[in-house]
Write an enzyme that holds these catalytic residues in place. Sequence first.
Site, PDB file in Angstrom:
ATOM      1  N   HIS A 133      73.573  14.407  55.240  1.00  0.00           N
ATOM      2  CA  HIS A 133      74.049  15.697  55.857  1.00  0.00           C
ATOM      3  C   HIS A 133      75.609  16.150  55.523  1.00  0.00           C
ATOM      4  O   HIS A 133      76.321  15.088  55.757  1.00  0.00           O
ATOM      5  CB  HIS A 133      73.837  15.807  57.376  1.00  0.00           C
ATOM      6  CG  HIS A 133      72.265  15.812  57.648  1.00  0.00           C
ATOM      7  ND1 HIS A 133      72.026  16.003  59.215  1.00  0.00           N
ATOM      8  CD2 HIS A 133      71.269  15.305  57.179  1.00  0.00           C
ATOM      9  CE1 HIS A 133      70.893  15.679  59.111  1.00  0.00           C
ATOM     10  NE2 HIS A 133      69.993  15.418  57.973  1.00  0.00           N
TER      11      HIS A 133
ATOM     12  N   GLU B 265      77.832  17.347  57.144  1.00  0.00           N
ATOM     13  CA  GLU B 265      78.796  17.318  58.391  1.00  0.00           C
ATOM     14  C   GLU B 265      78.948  15.843  58.475  1.00  0.00           C
ATOM     15  O   GLU B 265      80.171  15.320  58.878  1.00  0.00           O
ATOM     16  CB  GLU B 265      78.035  17.793  59.652  1.00  0.00           C
ATOM     17  CG  GLU B 265      77.730  19.246  59.717  1.00  0.00           C
ATOM     18  CD  GLU B 265      76.284  19.609  59.249  1.00  0.00           C
ATOM     19  OE1 GLU B 265      75.882  20.703  59.351  1.00  0.00           O
ATOM     20  OE2 GLU B 265      75.762  18.698  58.513  1.00  0.00           O
TER      21      GLU B 265
ATOM     22  N   CYS C 156      73.624  18.507  63.811  1.00  0.00           N
ATOM     23  CA  CYS C 156      72.595  18.111  64.656  1.00  0.00           C
ATOM     24  C   CYS C 156      72.962  16.949  65.207  1.00  0.00           C
ATOM     25  O   CYS C 156      74.455  16.816  65.285  1.00  0.00           O
ATOM     26  CB  CYS C 156      71.406  17.332  63.578  1.00  0.00           C
ATOM     27  SG  CYS C 156      72.228  15.954  62.581  1.00  0.00           S
TER      28      CYS C 156
ATOM     29  N   CYS D 149      75.086  14.110  63.353  1.00  0.00           N
ATOM     30  CA  CYS D 149      76.370  14.808  62.913  1.00  0.00           C
ATOM     31  C   CYS D 149      77.241  15.106  63.990  1.00  0.00           C
ATOM     32  O   CYS D 149      78.539  14.697  63.865  1.00  0.00           O
ATOM     33  CB  CYS D 149      76.016  15.983  62.075  1.00  0.00           C
ATOM     34  SG  CYS D 149      74.967  15.541  60.566  1.00  0.00           S
TER      35      CYS D 149
END
Length: 146
Positions: free
Chosen positions: A56, A58, A86, A89
């Site tokens: 991801h 992030e 999420c 993250c």
Amino acid sequence: MPNADDERLLRRAIELSAEALAGGNPPFGSLLAGPDGAVLAEERNTSVTDSDITAHPELKLARWAAASLDREQAAGTTMYTSCQPCGMCTGAIERSGLGRVVYAMSSEELATLKPASAGPFPVPQEHSEGLLTEAGVPVREFYAAP
């Protein structure tokens, strides 16, 4: 409180999400900006092309910040991201010491756009609470260290 750079940098995060999609990945993009609004780093979701469910943007930026910035520098940054981070993250962002997160779309808004088959997926757990008190021994030792 939003500042003058927020909208411009959120739009760039959305552009990064479109680039992720064009590259065959889920459409999520993020960037990290310094206190002056200058972009320090950018990332796109690469979970499909990297065959890595943790890729991801992030999380990648939080890792970059933890490795590249000291605590004071990290605290002065803002992460701009196309969607609310999420849980995975969010944990990495907290541990990296980033100062601020601004997102273009909330998790609730995202949920209205995703089909039910896309998750969230329940986490299988054999036990819902700790069973062995000795698990705290190394943790206490770690936090007691000078």
